[in-house]
Design a protein around this motif. Structure first.
Motif, PDB file in Angstrom:
ATOM      1  N   SER A  11      17.089 -30.106 -56.888  1.00  0.00           N
ATOM      2  CA  SER A  11      17.185 -31.124 -55.850  1.00  0.00           C
ATOM      3  C   SER A  11      17.037 -30.460 -54.499  1.00  0.00           C
ATOM      4  N   PRO A  12      16.301 -31.090 -53.614  1.00  0.00           N
ATOM      5  CA  PRO A  12      16.205 -30.515 -52.274  1.00  0.00           C
ATOM      6  C   PRO A  12      17.548 -30.636 -51.562  1.00  0.00           C
ATOM      7  N   LEU A  13      17.876 -29.625 -50.823  1.00  0.00           N
ATOM      8  CA  LEU A  13      19.112 -29.624 -50.058  1.00  0.00           C
ATOM      9  C   LEU A  13      18.747 -29.932 -48.613  1.00  0.00           C
ATOM     10  N   LYS A  14      19.294 -30.991 -48.082  1.00  0.00           N
ATOM     11  CA  LYS A  14      18.976 -31.385 -46.718  1.00  0.00           C
ATOM     12  C   LYS A  14      20.091 -30.931 -45.787  1.00  0.00           C
ATOM     13  N   VAL A  15      19.726 -30.122 -44.813  1.00  0.00           N
ATOM     14  CA  VAL A  15      20.679 -29.645 -43.816  1.00  0.00           C
ATOM     15  C   VAL A  15      20.077 -29.862 -42.436  1.00  0.00           C
ATOM     16  N   ASP A  16      20.927 -29.831 -41.439  1.00  0.00           N
ATOM     17  CA  ASP A  16      20.435 -30.001 -40.076  1.00  0.00           C
ATOM     18  C   ASP A  16      19.622 -28.770 -39.669  1.00  0.00           C
ATOM     19  N   PRO A  17      18.767 -28.915 -38.658  1.00  0.00           N
ATOM     20  CA  PRO A  17      17.888 -27.800 -38.256  1.00  0.00           C
ATOM     21  C   PRO A  17      18.637 -26.521 -37.871  1.00  0.00           C
ATOM     22  N   ALA A  18      19.777 -26.644 -37.217  1.00  0.00           N
ATOM     23  CA  ALA A  18      20.526 -25.441 -36.816  1.00  0.00           C
ATOM     24  C   ALA A  18      21.034 -24.689 -38.039  1.00  0.00           C
ATOM     25  N   THR A  19      21.522 -25.410 -39.039  1.00  0.00           N
ATOM     26  CA  THR A  19      21.995 -24.775 -40.273  1.00  0.00           C
ATOM     27  C   THR A  19      20.834 -24.163 -41.037  1.00  0.00           C
ATOM     28  N   ASP A  20      19.702 -24.857 -41.068  1.00  0.00           N
ATOM     29  CA  ASP A  20      18.527 -24.315 -41.729  1.00  0.00           C
ATOM     30  C   ASP A  20      18.097 -23.008 -41.076  1.00  0.00           C
ATOM     31  N   GLU A  21      18.189 -22.937 -39.764  1.00  0.00           N
ATOM     32  CA  GLU A  21      17.824 -21.707 -39.060  1.00  0.00           C
ATOM     33  C   GLU A  21      18.779 -20.570 -39.434  1.00  0.00           C
ATOM     34  N   LEU A  22      20.075 -20.869 -39.510  1.00  0.00           N
ATOM     35  CA  LEU A  22      21.043 -19.851 -39.930  1.00  0.00           C
ATOM     36  C   LEU A  22      20.750 -19.350 -41.340  1.00  0.00           C
ATOM     37  N   ILE A  23      20.456 -20.287 -42.231  1.00  0.00           N
ATOM     38  CA  ILE A  23      20.140 -19.913 -43.609  1.00  0.00           C
ATOM     39  C   ILE A  23      18.888 -19.041 -43.634  1.00  0.00           C
ATOM     40  N   SER A  24      17.864 -19.449 -42.893  1.00  0.00           N
ATOM     41  CA  SER A  24      16.610 -18.684 -42.855  1.00  0.00           C
ATOM     42  C   SER A  24      16.827 -17.269 -42.332  1.00  0.00           C
ATOM     43  N   GLN A  25      17.542 -17.161 -41.221  1.00  0.00           N
ATOM     44  CA  GLN A  25      17.782 -15.836 -40.641  1.00  0.00           C
ATOM     45  C   GLN A  25      18.644 -14.970 -41.551  1.00  0.00           C
ATOM     46  N   GLY A  26      19.707 -15.549 -42.086  1.00  0.00           N
ATOM     47  CA  GLY A  26      20.587 -14.804 -42.981  1.00  0.00           C
ATOM     48  C   GLY A  26      19.845 -14.307 -44.207  1.00  0.00           C
ATOM     49  N   ALA A  27      19.056 -15.191 -44.818  1.00  0.00           N
ATOM     50  CA  ALA A  27      18.302 -14.806 -46.002  1.00  0.00           C
ATOM     51  C   ALA A  27      17.305 -13.700 -45.673  1.00  0.00           C
ATOM     52  N   HIS A  28      16.632 -13.835 -44.538  1.00  0.00           N
ATOM     53  CA  HIS A  28      15.652 -12.820 -44.145  1.00  0.00           C
ATOM     54  C   HIS A  28      16.311 -11.448 -43.991  1.00  0.00           C
ATOM     55  N   PHE A  29      17.389 -11.400 -43.232  1.00  0.00           N
ATOM     56  CA  PHE A  29      18.011 -10.112 -42.955  1.00  0.00           C
ATOM     57  C   PHE A  29      18.777  -9.540 -44.153  1.00  0.00           C
ATOM     58  N   LEU A  30      19.127 -10.383 -45.094  1.00  0.00           N
ATOM     59  CA  LEU A  30      19.767  -9.896 -46.322  1.00  0.00           C
ATOM     60  C   LEU A  30      18.741  -9.602 -47.420  1.00  0.00           C
ATOM     61  N   GLY A  31      17.479  -9.922 -47.148  1.00  0.00           N
ATOM     62  CA  GLY A  31      16.427  -9.646 -48.113  1.00  0.00           C
ATOM     63  C   GLY A  31      16.500 -10.506 -49.354  1.00  0.00           C
ATOM     64  N   MET A  32      16.846 -11.768 -49.164  1.00  0.00           N
ATOM     65  CA  MET A  32      16.944 -12.672 -50.304  1.00  0.00           C
ATOM     66  C   MET A  32      16.307 -14.009 -49.948  1.00  0.00           C
ATOM     67  N   THR A  33      16.126 -14.842 -50.934  1.00  0.00           N
ATOM     68  CA  THR A  33      15.572 -16.163 -50.667  1.00  0.00           C
ATOM     69  C   THR A  33      16.647 -17.070 -50.093  1.00  0.00           C
ATOM     70  N   LYS A  34      16.208 -18.115 -49.426  1.00  0.00           N
ATOM     71  CA  LYS A  34      17.152 -19.098 -48.893  1.00  0.00           C
ATOM     72  C   LYS A  34      17.955 -19.718 -50.031  1.00  0.00           C
ATOM     73  N   LYS A  35      17.276 -20.000 -51.121  1.00  0.00           N
ATOM     74  CA  LYS A  35      17.924 -20.593 -52.294  1.00  0.00           C
ATOM     75  C   LYS A  35      19.039 -19.692 -52.815  1.00  0.00           C
ATOM     76  N   ASP A  36      18.759 -18.390 -52.915  1.00  0.00           N
ATOM     77  CA  ASP A  36      19.772 -17.457 -53.406  1.00  0.00           C
ATOM     78  C   ASP A  36      20.939 -17.329 -52.438  1.00  0.00           C
ATOM     79  N   LEU A  37      20.643 -17.301 -51.133  1.00  0.00           N
ATOM     80  CA  LEU A  37      21.717 -17.214 -50.135  1.00  0.00           C
ATOM     81  C   LEU A  37      22.640 -18.421 -50.225  1.00  0.00           C
ATOM     82  N   VAL A  38      22.062 -19.603 -50.318  1.00  0.00           N
ATOM     83  CA  VAL A  38      22.883 -20.819 -50.408  1.00  0.00           C
ATOM     84  C   VAL A  38      23.724 -20.795 -51.680  1.00  0.00           C
ATOM     85  N   ALA A  39      23.140 -20.372 -52.798  1.00  0.00           N
ATOM     86  CA  ALA A  39      23.884 -20.317 -54.066  1.00  0.00           C
ATOM     87  C   ALA A  39      25.078 -19.372 -53.968  1.00  0.00           C
ATOM     88  N   VAL A  40      24.850 -18.191 -53.411  1.00  0.00           N
ATOM     89  CA  VAL A  40      25.935 -17.215 -53.261  1.00  0.00           C
ATOM     90  C   VAL A  40      26.986 -17.745 -52.287  1.00  0.00           C
TER      91      VAL A  40
END
Length: 94
Positions: A11-40
């Motif tokens: 299922s797609p996870l809908k989040v606000d743009p600011a949260t999506d940006e945090l997820i994107s940046q966190g995943a990038h700098f941790l070297g993981m996918t956004k999906k994996d970051l959200v799961a963890v």
């Protein structure tokens, strides 16, 4: 013979743009996918909130005694006494 469980579709996870940006940046700098970051992150958060979740479950179980009245009370937020004052609920078979 056991029947295999049907695969759950993603299922797609809908989040606000600011949260999506945090997820994107966190995943990038941790070297993981956004999906994996959200799961963890969800697993860690729920683990941290385990006691609060347990208390909520216990409170719900105290309210639910199997009667229709207790179910209505839990769903409406009204006390069982208030439900009775408003005319009650009858029984499951009625």
């Amino acid at each position: 013979m056991t029947t295999p469980h049907p695969a759950k579709r993603q299922s797609p996870l809908k989040v606000d743009p600011a949260t999506d940006e945090l997820i994107s940046q966190g995943a990038h700098f941790l070297g993981m996918t956004k999906k994996d970051l959200v799961a963890v992150a969800v697993r860690v958060y729920l683990d941290q909130q385990r006691e609060q979740i347990r208390r909520g479950m216990i409170e719900s179980m105290k309210v639910l005694d199997g009667s229709l009245s207790s179910s209505v009370s839990l769903l409406t937020g009204l006390s069982p006494e208030r439900v009775n004052e408003l005319g009650g609920t009858g029984d499951w078979e009625e």
